[in-house]
Design an enzyme around this catalytic site. Structure first.
Site, short mmCIF file in Angstrom:
data_model
loop_
_atom_site.label_atom_id
_atom_site.label_comp_id
_atom_site.label_asym_id
_atom_site.label_seq_id
_atom_site.Cartn_x
_atom_site.Cartn_y
_atom_site.Cartn_z
CE1 TYR A 249 9.32 0.81 0.60
CE2 TYR A 249 7.30 2.11 0.68
CZ TYR A 249 8.65 1.98 0.93
OH TYR A 249 9.32 3.01 1.53
CB CYS B 158 6.93 11.33 -17.84
SG CYS B 158 7.62 10.84 -19.39
CD GLU B 159 9.87 7.14 -13.73
OE1 GLU B 159 10.00 5.94 -13.46
OE2 GLU B 159 10.57 8.04 -13.26
N PRO C 154 5.42 3.71 17.25
CG PRO C 154 3.27 3.55 18.14
CD PRO C 154 4.68 3.82 18.52
N GLY C 155 4.26 4.37 13.94
CA GLY C 155 3.95 5.42 12.96
C GLY C 155 2.71 5.02 12.17
NE ARG C 156 3.20 0.34 7.83
CZ ARG C 156 3.81 0.61 6.67
NH1 ARG C 156 3.10 1.05 5.64
NH2 ARG C 156 5.11 0.45 6.54
N GLY D 12 6.44 -0.63 13.97
CA GLY D 12 6.33 -1.77 13.08
C GLY D 12 5.01 -2.49 12.97
CE1 TYR E 77 7.11 5.92 7.39
CE2 TYR E 77 5.36 4.30 7.66
CZ TYR E 77 6.48 4.95 8.14
OH TYR E 77 6.97 4.63 9.38
N1 LLP Z 1 11.17 3.57 14.52
C1 LLP Z 1 12.16 3.50 13.62
C2 LLP Z 1 13.55 3.54 14.08
C3 LLP Z 1 11.86 3.38 12.25
O1 LLP Z 1 12.84 3.29 11.36
C4 LLP Z 1 10.51 3.34 11.83
C5 LLP Z 1 10.16 3.22 10.42
C6 LLP Z 1 9.51 3.45 12.81
C7 LLP Z 1 9.88 3.54 14.15
C8 LLP Z 1 8.05 3.44 12.48
O2 LLP Z 1 7.65 2.26 11.90
P1 LLP Z 1 6.09 1.96 11.68
O3 LLP Z 1 5.44 1.85 13.02
O4 LLP Z 1 5.53 3.09 10.91
O5 LLP Z 1 6.07 0.68 10.92
N2 LLP Z 1 8.10 4.02 3.77
C9 LLP Z 1 7.79 2.68 4.17
C10 LLP Z 1 8.00 2.47 5.67
C11 LLP Z 1 9.38 2.82 6.14
C12 LLP Z 1 9.53 2.68 7.63
C13 LLP Z 1 10.84 3.22 8.09
N3 LLP Z 1 11.03 3.17 9.50
C14 LLP Z 1 6.36 2.35 3.75
O6 LLP Z 1 5.70 3.18 3.16
O7 LLP Z 1 5.91 1.23 3.96
#
Ligand code: LLP
Length: 430
Positions: free
Chosen positions: A327, A354-355, A286-288, A243, A383
């Protein structure tokens, strides 16, 4: 606009690492995702070091949904990360990348019996989202003559400052079990013959640019952990989810550093586990924050048109970068081959889909743009490709990894022939 250290401008061209993005666009064609492995590594190390400065029992689980390319997963595996996997596909790829099963957590609010079976077969722990799911998992493990370790995902009922579509810990969200029902869930798991509850999981949402909600989340987590411990469950990990956001607008936005995250969260966590008399590992997903700024999407200008405003029509749209449309998200735009030129006018960067809504960037001040120019959309490593589609029957583009002086494709572009590879000819149409 400030740039992170792996993005520089040399001789008028935007570079990623030591690579000229204009030359990469020419060599591999556009659209093209380009990722810098060194940046991923630096982001990961900063996150882990901030946390291990407080506690030695930290396990990083990279959120594979942010970018599921095998080459990316291998970089994380190499650094000792596991993964938050949300599907059988993500689980499979994480294992292929060399991640250890005990460092994976199979998350999700709607898993199939096949998903649960796969987790048991591969010895991967499951984060359960309901008592119903726990009962199904128990039956599957029983039929397979084994036991399975799990956690429950608690819904912390928290409002967080982010886009409503990615706030996952609201009381009204589809995810998790309300804190008021969580003891019942663990009690049921303890009674189940083939389930061993060992963890507690939470995730409050994504792209959060304030550390206070994470401190609050840690407070909920340790409070629930104490209640669960009092039931006789031995918690071996508490998982904070992901997050922590990134600054997409490089002029107006600021994001907390992982150190600031750790400074806010870890004292609450350490105090809480001490009071509960437990020593679980600290897991985080963490992902993002690890992937977002590692990547640029390069797209070529097809045409420029001025009506009530100036539209720059490029060859990537929401088929390849869905975030702006989904978003209303902001990605910085740089004309990669004119990176040193001053703005000459205000442009809206539009895709080929086409949107009407297929707009990647609204009203940006750019140098004079012409067909053939290469536009870079920044911060597209999380993402970006992972949410791409073949809408309008457009093949997905290639992904390139750069690493110091090296560069190599990590995914080839799909072709028009690929589009029909999974389609069948109907017997009555032959
Ligand atoms: N853990 C769980 C259980 C999650 O559902 C998520 C993200 C993460 C970790 C990783 O979150 P991060 O660190 O990346 O914030 N497509 C959207 C974001 C969707 C996130 C879904 N869950 C975007 O492009 O902003």
């Amino acid at each position: 606009m400030t740039l992170p250290p792996h993005l520089t401008v040399k001789e008028g061209h935007l570079h990623i690492g030591s690579h000229d993005t204009v030359a990469l666009a020419k060599k591999y064609g556009t659209p093209l995702y380009v990722t810098d492995e060194q940046r991923i590594r630096a982001n990961f190390m900063a996150y882990r070091e901030a946390l291990t400065g407080y506690y030695d029992r930290v396990q990083m689980l990279y959120a594979a949904k942010a970018n599921g390319n095998l080459a990316v997963l291998r970089v994380f595996a190499d650094m000792g990360a596991g993964a938050d996997v949300f599907s059988a596909g993500e689980l499979y790829l994480a294992l292929v990348a060399g991640m250890r099963p005990e460092h994976l957590l199979f998350n999700g609010s709607s898993k199939t019996a096949e998903d649960l079976k796969l987790a048991v077969q591969k010895n991967v722990r499951v984060s359960l989202d309901s008592i119903d799911e726990m009962k199904q998992l128990n039956e599957i493990a029983r039929a397979m003559g084994t036991t399975v370790e799990c956690s429950f995902r608690v819904n912390p009922a928290m409002e967080v400052p982010t886009h409503p579509k990615i706030a996952t810990g609201l009381a009204t969200s589809k995810f998790g079990i309300p804190a008021g029902q969580i003891k019942e869930a663990y009690r049921a798991a303890v009674e189940a013959s083939n389930i061993v509850p060992v963890g507690l999981h939470c995730h409050i949402g994504s792209q959060i640019l304030d550390v206070a909600p994470f401190a609050k989340e840690a407070e909920v987590l340790v409070k629930v952990a104490k209640e669960v411990t009092d039931l006789g469950v031995t918690l071996r990990f508490l998982d904070m989810g992901g997050g922590l956001g990134i600054p997409y607008n490089h002029t107006t936005e600021a994001a907390p550093t992982p150190q600031e995250y750790a400074d806010a969260v870890m004292p609450v966590f350490l105090d809480g586990i001490e009071k509960a008399g437990i020593k679980p590992a600290f897991w985080v997903e963490p992902g993002r924050n690890l992937m977002g700024d590692s990547t640029v999407l390069l797209t070529c200008v097809n045409s420029v048109k001025t009506t009530h405003k100036t539209f720059v029509n490029v060859d990537a749209g929401f088929n390849l970068l869905a975030r702006p449309v989904m978003y209303d998200s902001y990605h910085e735009v740089i004309v990669a081959n004119k990176a040193e030129l001053a703005p000459a006018g205000r442009c809206t960067v539009t895709g080929p889909i086409c949107e009407t809504g297929d707009i990647l960037a609204h009203d940006r001040d750019l140098p004079e743009v012409a067909p053939g120019d290469v536009i870079a959309l920044l911060d597209t490593g999380a993402y970006g490709f992972s949410m791409s589609s073949q809408y309008n029957s457009r093949p997905r583009c290639a992904e390139i990894m750069v690493n110091g002086g090296m560069e190599a494709p990590m995914r080839r572009a799909e072709t028009i022939i690929d589009l029909k590879m999974t389609m069948e000819s109907l017997p009555w149409q032959k």
